[in-house]
Design an enzyme around this catalytic site. Structure first.
Site, PDB file in Angstrom:
ATOM      1  N   LYS A 193      -5.508  -3.602  -4.903  1.00  0.00           N
ATOM      2  CA  LYS A 193      -6.100  -2.357  -5.214  1.00  0.00           C
ATOM      3  C   LYS A 193      -6.598  -2.140  -6.547  1.00  0.00           C
ATOM      4  CE  LYS A 193      -5.007   2.651  -4.223  1.00  0.00           C
ATOM      5  NZ  LYS A 193      -3.849   3.578  -3.970  1.00  0.00           N
TER       6      LYS A 193
ATOM      7  N   SER B  64      -4.967   6.930  -0.457  1.00  0.00           N
ATOM      8  CA  SER B  64      -5.885   6.192  -0.999  1.00  0.00           C
ATOM      9  C   SER B  64      -6.187   4.838  -1.049  1.00  0.00           C
ATOM     10  CB  SER B  64      -5.607   6.838  -2.570  1.00  0.00           C
ATOM     11  OG  SER B  64      -4.527   6.046  -3.111  1.00  0.00           O
TER      12      SER B  64
ATOM     13  N   SER C 140       0.004   6.937   0.095  1.00  0.00           N
ATOM     14  CA  SER C 140      -1.392   6.108  -0.186  1.00  0.00           C
ATOM     15  C   SER C 140      -1.319   4.915   0.307  1.00  0.00           C
ATOM     16  CB  SER C 140      -1.743   6.426  -1.590  1.00  0.00           C
ATOM     17  OG  SER C 140      -2.488   7.592  -1.829  1.00  0.00           O
TER      18      SER C 140
END
Lengths: 105, 492
Positions: free
Chosen positions: B79, B154, B178
């Site tokens: 990420k 996210s 997330s």
């Protein structure tokens, strides 16, 4: 809970965030909706409840005070928007009576 | 057997034994990424040359060393709020466009030391603030099961990359759901470990009392394998803990025989899509048939969790994001004086959702409001923790739907922040209480995945993953998006 345009400008100033007139109009609505929603917390009696600041409570971590190599200054300033001689360059923050041009920090 | 069909553990074993080279694995993935990524757009940065050099180094390493690497040759994605020396890190924000960290996060260093091959950096909502990945400053990512729908967020890029077969494992971060919410939306396994279980050195901070890094994988076994590599004390992160790291893969070898599963009615009631509820309830009934005991438990403070979260997280974010001021890294706006440089840099560098949260957080911490908002939220947090402490006196694990709904259509919520926040209603409690939680695919509704969430006591990841395997065992068999239309292929 009324959160006004003046409140948005005040908080934006505290947060060092420039906001346009159009943004403020929208932010007032968005923030009021969120603040109205979170107001539900006020109805919970919590006088006797201690706050939780971390999910897992632990004593502060201690370690031996042994020096270790850290990041090289050149590597750190290499990604700065403006740098010179291994230092960050920022706008002048103090008045200078010699009349020299600003731009070095 | 196709390389893409192998999970992380099977891939690592094949590379360890020499049955497959890391280079062959990488090239199979790279070809698939080139065909798939233009539609899914899971990545913000891909670096195949760096990955090729890594794969070659693995293949040229002495075999007695390679055999010891638990993730030998496994392609992973990271990420983009986790820093990587030599690759850009943007956190999905314009304010960090083009920035390269001078150091590498501990989790990435641990993955690479375990033989993993980092492919690139995945898309996210800006600074991990969002539930759809639509708040990325760069581009949205789509759900690999339905390109008209969001992958969640996210960590939407990481979940989509795994679900689309473009990475065997990916790293996510989870502040209010997330990792778990996008894992549920994308039909993959997503684990948020206990607060302190995994080092956050090199994670771009959002809400420091809630943030945790964890793995996203195709199976519980692969998540267990990755967690064993990631977990452990890191002297560079004072919030990481010295708790011993068990062998998670060995721990899940046996299914739990008589696990007691708490079922809180607050998570199955109003506001949940009935089709989602039915998939989760059906999975629980099948677990019961396998020997689990379902125990109704009260979680009376659940209804206050989102409100507490959306005070605490923005308050901490407003403080953490103060560092993006145009001086030391990233974007700087031209301005005649220092204050206007700060204000213009931040105005132009941050997107609308980040601005909303900075202003909300600044407001709730400002003079005269702190007690009513932030302190009250922290007291409510204690009540939510108490709900779990009472539950874990009578059950081993708590089961809930991961999300109240199915993946929603792109664009349908991005203009309505409060509605977007309510997507996190079932996931924020684990962050507020610091507990480990995992989302496991439980079934499908009209071709869209549904996740079942399990929440356990602190540092119970081994037991949690063992119960997660039972979910996996009773869930309907599925084909991955890249296997659709292929005869005889099965995901697991």
């Amino acid at each position: 809970m009324g959160f006004s345009e003046a409140d948005v400008y005040y908080v934006a100033r505290l947060a060092r965030l420039a906001v346009s007139r159009e943004e403020v109009a929208r932010l007032v609505g968005d923030l009021n909706r969120v603040l109205d929603y979170v107001a539900k917390l006020q109805s919970l009696p919590t006088e006797t409840v201690a706050p939780t600041f971390h999910g897992v409570e632990r004593a502060s971590a201690m370690r031996e005070d042994v020096p270790e190599p850290s990041l090289q200054p050149a590597a750190v300033v290499a990604e700065a928007p403006a740098a010179r001689d291994g230092m960050f360059v920022v706008p002048r923050i103090l008045e200078d009576d010699t009349g020299r041009e600003g731009g070095e920090g | 057997m196709e390389i893409l069909d192998l999970g992380a553990r099977a891939l690592a074993e094949a590379v360890q034994s020499g049955a497959l080279s890391a280079t062959a694995v990488l090239e199979a993935y790279w070809a698939h990424i080139q065909a798939t990524e233009p539609q899914v757009r899971a990545f913000l940065h891909l670096d195949v040359e760096r990955a090729r050099a890594r794969a070659l180094a693995i293949d040229q390493a002495p075999s007695h060393l390679r055999r010891t690497w638990p993730l030998a040759g496994v392609p992973v994605a990271v990420k983009d709020n986790i820093v990587t020396e030599g690759m850009p890190t943007t956190a999905g924000s314009r304010i960090l466009e083009g920035w390269r960290s001078p150091y590498t996060a501990t989790v990435v260093a641990r993955l690479e030391a375990a033989g993993a091959v980092v492919l690139g950096k995945t898309n996210l909502d800006e600074f991990a603030m969002g539930s759809s990945t639509e708040y990325s400053a760069y581009h949205p990512t789509v759900n690999p099961w339905d390109p008209k729908r969001v992958p969640g967020g996210s960590s939407g890029g990481s979940a989509a990359a795994v679900a689309a077969g473009m990475a065997a494992v990916a790293l996510g971060s989870d502040t209010g759901g997330s990792i778990r919410q996008p894992a549920a939306y994308c039909g993959v396994v997503g684990l948020k470990p206990t607060y302190g279980r995994v080092s956050r050195y090199g994670l771009i901070a959002f809400a420091s009392s809630l943030d945790q890094i964890g793995p996203i994988a195709r199976s519980v076994e692969d998540a267990a394998l990755a967690l064993g590599v990631l977990a452990g004390l890191d002297p560079k992160d004072a919030t990481s803990v010295p708790e011993p790291v068990p062998d998670y893969v060995a721990a899940i070898d046996e299914l739990p025989s008589a696990v007691r599963i708490g079922v809180p009615e607050e998570y199955f009631g109003e506001g949940i899509d009935p089709a989602v509820r039915e998939v989760v309830s059906a999975a629980l009934r099948r677990m019961e048939a396998q020997g689990a005991t379902l125990v109704p438990i009260p979680m009376p403070h659940t209804a206050y969790a989102i409100a507490a979260y959306y005070l605490i997280a923005p308050a901490e974010a407003s403080s953490n994001l103060a560092r993006y001021d145009g001086i030391r890294f990233g974007f700087r706006a031209g301005a005649p004086d220092l204050v206007r440089l700060y204000e213009e840099t931040r105005a132009r560098g941050f997107g609308v959702e980040v601005k909303r949260r900075i202003l909300l957080g600044t407001h709730v911490l400002s003079a005269g409001y702190y007690d009513a908002y932030y302190l009250q939220a922290q007291r409510v947090r204690t009540l939510i923790r108490g709900d779990f402490e009472r539950a874990f006196q009578v059950v081993d694990v708590v089961a809930t739907p991961t999300t109240p709904d199915l993946p929603f259509p792109l664009g349908s919520r991005s203009e309505d922040p409060l509605r977007m926040y309510l997507s996190d209603v079932f996931t924020v409690t684990a962050n507020l209480a610091g507990l480990p939680a995992v989302s496991v695919p439980a079934g499908f509704v009209d071709g869209l995945p549904v996740g079942l969430q399990l929440i356990g006591p602190a540092f119970s990841e081994a037991e949690l993953l063992r119960t997660a395997r039972l979910v996996e065992r009773v869930a309907p068999r599925m084909r991955w998006p890249w296997q659709q239309g292929r005869e005889g292929a099965e995901a697991r």
